[in-house]
Design a protein around this motif. Sequence first.
Motif, PDB file in Angstrom:
ATOM      1  N   THR A 167       0.819  -1.270   0.256  1.00 11.77           N
ATOM      2  CA  THR A 167       0.037  -0.057  -0.275  1.00 11.77           C
ATOM      3  C   THR A 167       0.500   1.198  -0.239  1.00 11.77           C
ATOM      4  OG1 THR A 167      -1.185  -1.239   1.424  1.00 11.77           O
ATOM      5  CG2 THR A 167      -1.572   0.939   1.090  1.00 11.77           C
ATOM      6  N   ILE A 168       1.758   1.332   1.297  1.00 15.01           N
ATOM      7  CA  ILE A 168       2.734   2.928   0.864  1.00 15.01           C
ATOM      8  C   ILE A 168       3.686   2.653  -0.771  1.00 15.01           C
ATOM      9  CG2 ILE A 168       2.283   2.943   3.228  1.00 15.01           C
ATOM     10  CD1 ILE A 168       5.147   2.186   4.228  1.00 15.01           C
ATOM     11  N   VAL A 169       3.772   1.084  -0.520  1.00 16.19           N
ATOM     12  CA  VAL A 169       5.285   1.925  -1.706  1.00 16.19           C
ATOM     13  C   VAL A 169       4.512   2.370  -2.929  1.00 16.19           C
ATOM     14  CG1 VAL A 169       5.395   0.335  -3.591  1.00 16.19           C
ATOM     15  CG2 VAL A 169       6.418   0.065  -1.021  1.00 16.19           C
ATOM     16  N   LEU A 170       2.936   1.766  -3.350  1.00 17.32           N
ATOM     17  CA  LEU A 170       2.003   2.069  -3.913  1.00 17.32           C
ATOM     18  C   LEU A 170       1.898   3.142  -4.496  1.00 17.32           C
ATOM     19  CD1 LEU A 170       0.180   0.827  -6.746  1.00 17.32           C
ATOM     20  CD2 LEU A 170      -1.438   0.481  -5.830  1.00 17.32           C
ATOM     21  N   VAL A 171       1.809   4.591  -2.710  1.00 15.02           N
ATOM     22  CA  VAL A 171       1.313   5.699  -2.805  1.00 15.02           C
ATOM     23  C   VAL A 171       2.812   6.603  -2.958  1.00 15.02           C
ATOM     24  CG1 VAL A 171       0.291   7.174  -0.932  1.00 15.02           C
ATOM     25  CG2 VAL A 171      -0.478   5.146  -1.182  1.00 15.02           C
ATOM     26  N   PHE A 172       3.680   5.498  -2.341  1.00 14.88           N
ATOM     27  CA  PHE A 172       5.036   6.664  -3.042  1.00 14.88           C
ATOM     28  C   PHE A 172       5.564   6.544  -4.636  1.00 14.88           C
ATOM     29  CE2 PHE A 172       9.278   6.529  -0.989  1.00 14.88           C
ATOM     30  CZ  PHE A 172       9.399   8.403  -0.700  1.00 14.88           C
ATOM     31  N   ILE A 173       4.755   5.788  -5.738  1.00 17.99           N
ATOM     32  CA  ILE A 173       4.935   5.310  -6.362  1.00 17.99           C
ATOM     33  C   ILE A 173       4.197   7.016  -7.219  1.00 17.99           C
ATOM     34  CG2 ILE A 173       4.760   4.301  -8.438  1.00 17.99           C
ATOM     35  CD1 ILE A 173       5.494   2.216  -7.471  1.00 17.99           C
ATOM     36  N   MET A 174       3.254   6.940  -6.269  1.00 22.39           N
ATOM     37  CA  MET A 174       2.336   8.337  -7.067  1.00 22.39           C
ATOM     38  C   MET A 174       2.958   9.884  -6.162  1.00 22.39           C
ATOM     39  SD  MET A 174       0.893   6.776  -9.349  1.00 22.39           S
ATOM     40  CE  MET A 174      -0.068   8.571  -9.628  1.00 22.39           C
ATOM     41  N   ASN A 175       2.759   9.381  -5.376  1.00 17.42           N
ATOM     42  CA  ASN A 175       3.679  10.906  -4.700  1.00 17.42           C
ATOM     43  C   ASN A 175       4.885  11.233  -5.404  1.00 17.42           C
ATOM     44  OD1 ASN A 175       6.329  11.736  -2.706  1.00 17.42           O
ATOM     45  ND2 ASN A 175       4.402  11.889  -1.923  1.00 17.42           N
ATOM     46  N   TYR A 176       5.524  10.553  -6.168  1.00 16.94           N
ATOM     47  CA  TYR A 176       6.353  11.252  -7.114  1.00 16.94           C
ATOM     48  C   TYR A 176       6.285  11.317  -8.079  1.00 16.94           C
ATOM     49  CZ  TYR A 176      10.875  12.576  -4.428  1.00 16.94           C
ATOM     50  OH  TYR A 176      11.978  13.577  -3.317  1.00 16.94           O
ATOM     51  N   PHE A 221       8.756   4.260 -14.344  1.00 19.54           N
ATOM     52  CA  PHE A 221       6.972   4.266 -14.415  1.00 19.54           C
ATOM     53  C   PHE A 221       7.151   5.503 -14.872  1.00 19.54           C
ATOM     54  CE2 PHE A 221       7.098   0.307 -12.261  1.00 19.54           C
ATOM     55  CZ  PHE A 221       6.648  -0.364 -13.814  1.00 19.54           C
ATOM     56  N   GLY A 222       6.955   6.631 -13.559  1.00 23.19           N
ATOM     57  CA  GLY A 222       6.636   8.169 -14.422  1.00 23.19           C
ATOM     58  C   GLY A 222       7.149   8.688 -15.388  1.00 23.19           C
ATOM     59  N   SER A 223       8.349   8.464 -16.279  1.00 21.25           N
ATOM     60  CA  SER A 223       8.943   8.647 -17.564  1.00 21.25           C
ATOM     61  C   SER A 223       8.148   7.766 -18.236  1.00 21.25           C
ATOM     62  CB  SER A 223       9.872   8.298 -17.880  1.00 21.25           C
ATOM     63  OG  SER A 223      10.917   9.201 -16.930  1.00 21.25           O
ATOM     64  N   LEU A 224       7.571   6.301 -17.990  1.00 18.86           N
ATOM     65  CA  LEU A 224       6.639   5.757 -19.382  1.00 18.86           C
ATOM     66  C   LEU A 224       5.509   6.076 -19.138  1.00 18.86           C
ATOM     67  CD1 LEU A 224       8.174   2.366 -18.473  1.00 18.86           C
ATOM     68  CD2 LEU A 224       8.857   3.224 -20.628  1.00 18.86           C
ATOM     69  N   ILE A 225       4.746   6.351 -19.048  1.00 14.67           N
ATOM     70  CA  ILE A 225       3.426   6.960 -18.048  1.00 14.67           C
ATOM     71  C   ILE A 225       3.463   8.076 -18.720  1.00 14.67           C
ATOM     72  CG2 ILE A 225       1.444   7.792 -16.765  1.00 14.67           C
ATOM     73  CD1 ILE A 225       2.167   5.421 -14.665  1.00 14.67           C
ATOM     74  N   ALA A 226       4.459   8.887 -18.929  1.00 17.22           N
ATOM     75  CA  ALA A 226       4.489   9.919 -18.579  1.00 17.22           C
ATOM     76  C   ALA A 226       4.900   9.967 -21.421  1.00 17.22           C
ATOM     77  CB  ALA A 226       5.758  11.556 -19.108  1.00 17.22           C
ATOM     78  N   ALA A 227       5.723   9.200 -21.385  1.00 16.89           N
ATOM     79  CA  ALA A 227       5.919   9.303 -22.964  1.00 16.89           C
ATOM     80  C   ALA A 227       4.533   8.575 -23.412  1.00 16.89           C
ATOM     81  CB  ALA A 227       6.846   8.104 -23.548  1.00 16.89           C
ATOM     82  N   GLY A 228       3.442   7.749 -22.825  1.00 16.19           N
ATOM     83  CA  GLY A 228       2.953   7.380 -24.366  1.00 16.19           C
ATOM     84  C   GLY A 228       1.311   8.340 -23.456  1.00 16.19           C
ATOM     85  N   VAL A 229       1.008   9.569 -22.456  1.00 18.91           N
ATOM     86  CA  VAL A 229       0.454  10.468 -22.836  1.00 18.91           C
ATOM     87  C   VAL A 229       1.151  11.710 -23.264  1.00 18.91           C
ATOM     88  CG1 VAL A 229      -0.461  11.495 -21.311  1.00 18.91           C
ATOM     89  CG2 VAL A 229       0.077   9.246 -19.903  1.00 18.91           C
ATOM     90  N   LEU A 230       1.771  11.913 -23.677  1.00 18.38           N
ATOM     91  CA  LEU A 230       2.357  12.975 -24.341  1.00 18.38           C
ATOM     92  C   LEU A 230       2.698  12.673 -25.550  1.00 18.38           C
ATOM     93  CD1 LEU A 230       5.546  14.408 -21.671  1.00 18.38           C
ATOM     94  CD2 LEU A 230       2.826  15.249 -21.809  1.00 18.38           C
ATOM     95  N   ALA A 231       3.118  11.360 -26.395  1.00 18.35           N
ATOM     96  CA  ALA A 231       2.820  11.257 -27.559  1.00 18.35           C
ATOM     97  C   ALA A 231       1.203  10.768 -28.054  1.00 18.35           C
ATOM     98  CB  ALA A 231       3.663   9.582 -27.596  1.00 18.35           C
ATOM     99  N   HIS A 232       0.394  10.043 -27.139  1.00 19.73           N
ATOM    100  CA  HIS A 232      -0.949  10.049 -27.884  1.00 19.73           C
ATOM    101  C   HIS A 232      -2.353  10.447 -27.426  1.00 19.73           C
ATOM    102  CE1 HIS A 232       1.327   6.187 -28.238  1.00 19.73           C
ATOM    103  NE2 HIS A 232       1.023   6.418 -28.950  1.00 19.73           N
ATOM    104  N   ALA A 248      13.601   5.315 -17.846  1.00 20.42           N
ATOM    105  CA  ALA A 248      13.802   4.543 -17.195  1.00 20.42           C
ATOM    106  C   ALA A 248      14.578   3.800 -17.024  1.00 20.42           C
ATOM    107  CB  ALA A 248      12.360   4.019 -17.882  1.00 20.42           C
ATOM    108  N   PRO A 249      15.505   2.714 -17.333  1.00 19.59           N
ATOM    109  CA  PRO A 249      16.374   1.579 -16.901  1.00 19.59           C
ATOM    110  C   PRO A 249      17.651   1.849 -15.857  1.00 19.59           C
ATOM    111  CG  PRO A 249      15.979   1.473 -18.907  1.00 19.59           C
ATOM    112  CD  PRO A 249      15.510   3.181 -19.254  1.00 19.59           C
ATOM    113  N   PRO A 250      17.414   3.384 -15.687  1.00 21.73           N
ATOM    114  CA  PRO A 250      18.502   4.440 -14.903  1.00 21.73           C
ATOM    115  C   PRO A 250      17.798   3.949 -13.132  1.00 21.73           C
ATOM    116  CG  PRO A 250      18.889   5.037 -16.571  1.00 21.73           C
ATOM    117  CD  PRO A 250      17.696   4.298 -16.711  1.00 21.73           C
ATOM    118  N   TRP A 251      16.727   3.751 -12.876  1.00 29.64           N
ATOM    119  CA  TRP A 251      15.424   3.767 -12.599  1.00 29.64           C
ATOM    120  C   TRP A 251      15.566   2.386 -11.839  1.00 29.64           C
ATOM    121  CZ3 TRP A 251      16.717   7.955  -9.160  1.00 29.64           C
ATOM    122  CH2 TRP A 251      16.792   8.547  -9.584  1.00 29.64           C
ATOM    123  N   ILE A 252      14.759   1.612 -12.432  1.00 28.72           N
ATOM    124  CA  ILE A 252      14.254   0.000 -12.109  1.00 28.72           C
ATOM    125  C   ILE A 252      16.062  -0.412 -11.905  1.00 28.72           C
ATOM    126  CG2 ILE A 252      14.151  -1.999 -13.091  1.00 28.72           C
ATOM    127  CD1 ILE A 252      12.910  -0.541 -15.093  1.00 28.72           C
TER     128      ILE A 252
END
Length: 516
Positions: A61-70, A198-209, A331-335
């Motif tokens: 739960t807190i990991v999921l929240v923290f993902i959205m936090n950043y 994942f923020g970069s991946l989501i952003a890439a998808g949203v900004l591209a489409h 994305a890869p450096p953060w993974i």
Amino acid sequence: MAYQSKGDDSSREDEKLSVDVKHVEHDPKVEDSDGELLAPERRALDEKHLVRMLDLRLLPTIVLVFIMNYIDRTAVTAARLKGLQSDLGLDDIQYSTVLAILYASYVPAQIPSNIILNRISRPSYYIPFCVVLWGLTSALTGEARNYAGILAARVFVGLPEAAFYPGAIYLLSRWYTRKELAFRSAILYGGLLVSNAFGSLIAAGVLAHMEGKRGIRAWRWLFYIEGAITICIGLLAIYLLPDYPHNTRWLSPAQRRLAQVRLAEDAGEADEDTPKESAFTGLVQALKDPKVPIFAVMACSQLLGLSFVNFFPTLTATLGFSTTISLLLAAPPWIFATIVCCANAWHADRTGERFFHINIWWWGVILGYIIGVTTMSVGGRYVAMFLMATGYSGFALTLVWVSNAIPRPPAKRSASIGIVNGFGNLGNLIGSYAWKAEWGPDYHPSMFIGIASLAFASFLALVIRYMLIRENKELESNELANLTGARRERIEEAARLEGLTFEEALERKKGFRYLY
């Protein structure tokens, strides 16, 4: 439960039943009395089950929240690549101020937020409420039409966000022992590192489409979508997060007592404030402890050295690829950093060592900066970005070290965590101006600032290490001398929880040492 033999057939049957009972695995769904979970033949199994429950419910739960936090906090950096700065008419100084202004509310709110968290009985309401609030504000950022509008949005995103990270670390410290805390905190912090990927991946998808859909710019859609996801997760967290060991509703009374006993055994004192220890006295105790301001300055210095995180998409864009490719390369450096972070914390828990498990990754960032200063080749700079990202493996253990170094009372610990993380984030505020656009694409001055900051943070960490070594020696030479007041009360409470005499609890307390 043992049966005594009385010399007849009935007693022999009882003896057989006793042996059989000891070898039957306990069903955790069956209600237990307080004493049964603490019985030697049951303790290890039931404690393992309790920790597993926390790992499967609290941590995700807190990991999921923290993902959205950043993701919410750094969405503005991705939006910049698709027109936010030009649409709102921002110059480079104004854009840096947009990044920095979040910390104007985020930093000072952390100390009172953690004090509130320590005093209220239901963090499962308080933390999700703050999550929903920042998700709503993040979504409304997409409605900004000018410089003043986005400044206001960023201020009100930072205010509720202040409750989460120091609050989450404090909540973890109320459930996990010192030897369990680093790995769990690293998993939490892995949420931040994954969010950058994942923020970069989501952003890439949203900004591209999403460009022009319903007549709305893609960068505005980015805020709408990410904010809506955060609101949904915040509502879900109300049902998933625990409260404290003494009052969590989805644990049995026996499990709640076991949770309290674990922490009492870990430090030799009950993890509770006495009636005389108020939020104010905890704050005063934290301010008087010389380790706290040193930790705070160390955190500030390291976050200044790691402030590249707010500009990571911009840094990957200097490699010379398109916007979409640049976001994908982020994305890869953060993974990789997430994997390193968890492995580092796992080893830190096994060894009980803190200094080297924090500092070695700062030295890796310094090496990355040196590579970045000496070459502009695509391969060299991309390798440097991997080293830079792993630096957060050290920061992930900073508040864990604070919690280990200042374990009791909880009021002091919560205030200390708020002070260190709050003051530390001034480094992010300063860092918002340390990566000026005119210093690109090489950003050599920014990297020199990072090298100096991390070197200073490493020196302060060494000071703290020697302070803790000295305090451990004092504990050895003057064990439990003049034991009175609140400290005695917490040991008495630990003895009560564990069913020990006060003298037995005192003897066990002698084994406590600070981790350094």
